[in-house]
Design an enzyme around this catalytic site. Structure first.
Site, PDB file in Angstrom:
ATOM      1  N   ARG A  86       0.858  -1.137  -0.084  1.00 23.29           N
ATOM      2  CA  ARG A  86       0.027   0.209  -0.087  1.00 23.29           C
ATOM      3  C   ARG A  86       0.951   1.181   0.086  1.00 23.29           C
ATOM      4  NH1 ARG A  86      -5.436  -1.374   2.472  1.00 23.29           N
ATOM      5  NH2 ARG A  86      -5.621  -3.637   1.930  1.00 23.29           N
ATOM      6  N   SER A 141     -23.304 -14.112   9.160  1.00 24.02           N
ATOM      7  CA  SER A 141     -22.577 -12.964   8.481  1.00 24.02           C
ATOM      8  C   SER A 141     -22.475 -13.072   7.085  1.00 24.02           C
ATOM      9  CB  SER A 141     -21.186 -12.775   9.378  1.00 24.02           C
ATOM     10  OG  SER A 141     -20.430 -11.887   9.025  1.00 24.02           O
ATOM     11  N   SER A 179     -19.669  -1.449   0.377  1.00 24.51           N
ATOM     12  CA  SER A 179     -18.886  -0.470   0.057  1.00 24.51           C
ATOM     13  C   SER A 179     -18.045  -0.652  -1.397  1.00 24.51           C
ATOM     14  CB  SER A 179     -18.165   0.032   1.102  1.00 24.51           C
ATOM     15  OG  SER A 179     -16.810   0.282   0.730  1.00 24.51           O
ATOM     16  N   HIS A 195     -22.451   3.235   4.711  1.00 21.86           N
ATOM     17  CA  HIS A 195     -22.277   4.030   3.306  1.00 21.86           C
ATOM     18  C   HIS A 195     -23.604   4.582   2.859  1.00 21.86           C
ATOM     19  CE1 HIS A 195     -18.161   3.173   2.668  1.00 21.86           C
ATOM     20  NE2 HIS A 195     -18.118   2.050   3.170  1.00 21.86           N
ATOM     21  N   LYS A 217     -18.547   9.610   6.604  1.00 24.97           N
ATOM     22  CA  LYS A 217     -18.806   9.358   5.023  1.00 24.97           C
ATOM     23  C   LYS A 217     -19.496  10.486   4.786  1.00 24.97           C
ATOM     24  CE  LYS A 217     -16.952   4.928   5.660  1.00 24.97           C
ATOM     25  NZ  LYS A 217     -15.615   4.656   5.193  1.00 24.97           N
ATOM     26  N   THR A 232     -11.977   4.035  26.421  1.00 22.70           N
ATOM     27  CA  THR A 232     -11.024   4.871  25.358  1.00 22.70           C
ATOM     28  C   THR A 232     -11.764   6.176  25.533  1.00 22.70           C
ATOM     29  OG1 THR A 232     -10.706   4.968  23.070  1.00 22.70           O
ATOM     30  CG2 THR A 232     -12.892   4.631  23.344  1.00 22.70           C
ATOM     31  N   THR A 233     -11.061   7.123  25.352  1.00 24.85           N
ATOM     32  CA  THR A 233     -11.445   8.458  25.425  1.00 24.85           C
ATOM     33  C   THR A 233     -12.303   9.012  24.436  1.00 24.85           C
ATOM     34  OG1 THR A 233      -9.158   9.105  26.029  1.00 24.85           O
ATOM     35  CG2 THR A 233     -10.578  11.016  25.243  1.00 24.85           C
ATOM     36  N   THR A 285      -9.036  -6.265   0.606  1.00 24.88           N
ATOM     37  CA  THR A 285     -10.212  -5.517   0.504  1.00 24.88           C
ATOM     38  C   THR A 285     -11.312  -6.115  -0.409  1.00 24.88           C
ATOM     39  OG1 THR A 285      -8.756  -3.411   1.078  1.00 24.88           O
ATOM     40  CG2 THR A 285     -10.977  -2.991   0.422  1.00 24.88           C
TER      41      THR A 285
HETATM   42  C1  LIG Z   1     -19.359  -1.045   5.677  1.00 23.26           C
HETATM   43  C2  LIG Z   1     -18.320  -0.390   6.946  1.00 23.26           C
HETATM   44  N1  LIG Z   1     -18.617  -0.436   8.221  1.00 23.26           N
HETATM   45  C3  LIG Z   1     -17.894   0.183   9.029  1.00 23.26           C
HETATM   46  C4  LIG Z   1     -16.923   1.095   8.415  1.00 23.26           C
HETATM   47  C5  LIG Z   1     -15.796   1.363   9.651  1.00 23.26           C
HETATM   48  O1  LIG Z   1     -16.219   2.970   9.567  1.00 23.26           O
HETATM   49  P1  LIG Z   1     -15.164   3.997  10.191  1.00 23.26           P
HETATM   50  O2  LIG Z   1     -14.211   4.319   9.118  1.00 23.26           O
HETATM   51  O3  LIG Z   1     -15.715   5.164  10.879  1.00 23.26           O
HETATM   52  O4  LIG Z   1     -14.270   3.339  11.337  1.00 23.26           O
HETATM   53  C6  LIG Z   1     -16.616   1.061   7.261  1.00 23.26           C
HETATM   54  C7  LIG Z   1     -15.220   1.695   6.914  1.00 23.26           C
HETATM   55  O5  LIG Z   1     -15.024   2.016   5.612  1.00 23.26           O
HETATM   56  C8  LIG Z   1     -17.339   0.422   6.399  1.00 23.26           C
HETATM   57  O6  LIG Z   1     -17.009   0.385   5.121  1.00 23.26           O
END
Ligand SMILES: Cc1ncc(COP(=O)(O)O)c(C=O)c1O
Length: 403
Positions: free
Chosen positions: A21, A136, A188, A216, A247, A276-277, A362
């Protein structure tokens, strides 16, 4: 350091596969979108960004920026703690009410990212329900998969958007076992949309919780930008609607909405929420402003859809093979990591167009692609120039054209 050679070996194999990358070092300047300055190895160049998830340009909206700077001046730069220990600002509470209201749910809960919202919530739910199974979709985001792993419960992966396979999995399980169906409204990388109603029907039949990721979709679909479930009038059939603010809303952070008891349980037990903060109040103020703008004004959405339609039309005219789907995401399939890299290199170096190549993991190997996202800031002329450039590159590299 005696371990570096191991890391280097891993990096070498990533490079050999063409999926190492390389980040584009950008400066996205307010008022200049979709242009950005690219700090390239040869110096600074002006490029048009064609792969941003800031779908509506809200990160540069003057009212959003003002909300953020005003709140920073009033409340400072940070939140000062975790939500439990002095880090709950009044703005967090108001934003949680806003997202609950947006989705017609009893309660909302905000997280530092959409990733954490998924990971923390699913792991907490899976741990709460004895002998739980999570069904899932095979194209679920990494954050959902991580949530299931952290829940340490059984995972059944069903074929993407495939109702027969989902039914087959559901029917093979002991009816008494608690079940969660985890899926996404707008996928996505493929830009396709889940058959939400049919999945809800199956969930009713087999008594499963429905968990829908609308990351998305929020800001873009449905009345007031409440997402695809809202567009289809199905919000009340989804138990947990998860989404983010990064987004279409253009900022950062994630959230869930659902029933009082479910959300309160997650608030009280989810590690990724508790330890977490919290988000800085200035960030929260910007998010809140962005949501309010998109709840009350359809203009940006209308402009976006006009641009999406034009982009798809011109790609078709040039026979560039894009994956046709009803969403705003336009994946152009190249099918090979090295060629995908080559296309994006030429686009950037010769045409001043920046699109990030999308590679394994990805997307599956052989499905490497450009994932084009158009925004209201892309003019019809820019869209024409992009498709002309792609046509030229496709011919030069002898890439497959659409049938
Ligand atoms: C379908 C989906 N869910 C969750 C996330 C995670 O979201 P974030 O970028 O706010 O961590 C993404 C990130 O691209 C995503 O595409």
């Amino acid at each position: 350091m005696t371990y570096d050679h191991i890391f280097l070996q891993h990096l070498q194999s990533l490079k050999a596969e063409g999926r190492y990358r390389i980040f584009a070092d950008l400066e996205r300047l307010v008022g200049e979108a979709p242009y950005a300055l690219w700090h390239s190895p040869e110096g600074i160049k002006r490029v048009i960004v064609w792969c941003s998830n800031d779908y509506l340009g809200m990160s540069h909206h003057p009212d959003v920026i003002k909300a953020m700077t005003d709140a920073a001046e009033r409340y400072g730069a940070g939140s000062g703690g975790t939500r439990n220990i002095s880090g709950t600002a009044h703005s967090h509470v108001l934003l949680e009410n806003e997202v609950a209201n947006l989705h017609g749910k009893e309660k909302g809960l905000i997280f530092t990212s959409g990733y954490i919202a998924n990971e923390a919530t699913i792991s907490a739910l899976g741990q709460a329900l004895p002998n739980c199974v999570v069904l899932s979709d095979e194209k679920n985001h990494a954050s959902i998969i991580q949530g299931i792993r952290a829940a340490r419960c059984e995972r059944r992966v069903f074929r993407h958007n495939n109702l027969d396979d989902l039914r087959a999995n559901l029917s093979s399980l002991d009816p008494k076992r608690p079940k969660i169906i985890a899926f996404i409204s707008v996928y996505s990388m493929d830009g396709d949309i889940a058959p939400i109603e049919n999945i809800c029907d199956l969930a009713d039949e087999y008594n499963a919780i429905t968990y829908l990721d609308e990351v998305h979709a929020v800001g873009l679909y449905g009345p007031q930008g409440a997402g695809v479930a809202a567009q289809l009038g199905l919000q009340n059939r989804i138990d947990v609607i998860q989404a983010n603010f990064a987004k279409a809303y253009g900022i950062i952070g994630g959230y869930i909405t659902g029933s009082n008891s479910l959300v309160d349980y997650v608030r009280s037990t989810a590690s990724g929420f508790i330890f977490t903060t919290s988000l800085p109040p200035a960030v929260v103020a910007a998010i809140h402003k962005s949501i309010s703008i998109l709840r009350n004004d359809n203009n940006l959405r209308t402009q976006l859809w006009q641009r999406v339609t034009l982009l798809k039309k011109l790609l078709e005219k040039s026979s560039i093979p894009y994956q046709s789907a009803s969403s705003h995401i336009v994946p152009v399939i190249v099918g090979n990591a090295a060629e995908c890299q080559r296309v994006t290199d030429i686009l950037r170096q010769e045409y001043g167009i920046y699109v990030q190549p999308i590679n394994y993991p990805t997307v599956p190997r052989g499905q490497e692609r450009l994932r084009l996202t158009v925004t209201p800031n892309h003019t019809p002329q820019m869209i024409q120039e992009l498709t002309d450039a792609l046509e030229d590159i496709w011919n030069r590299l002898n890439l497959c054209l659409a049938a």
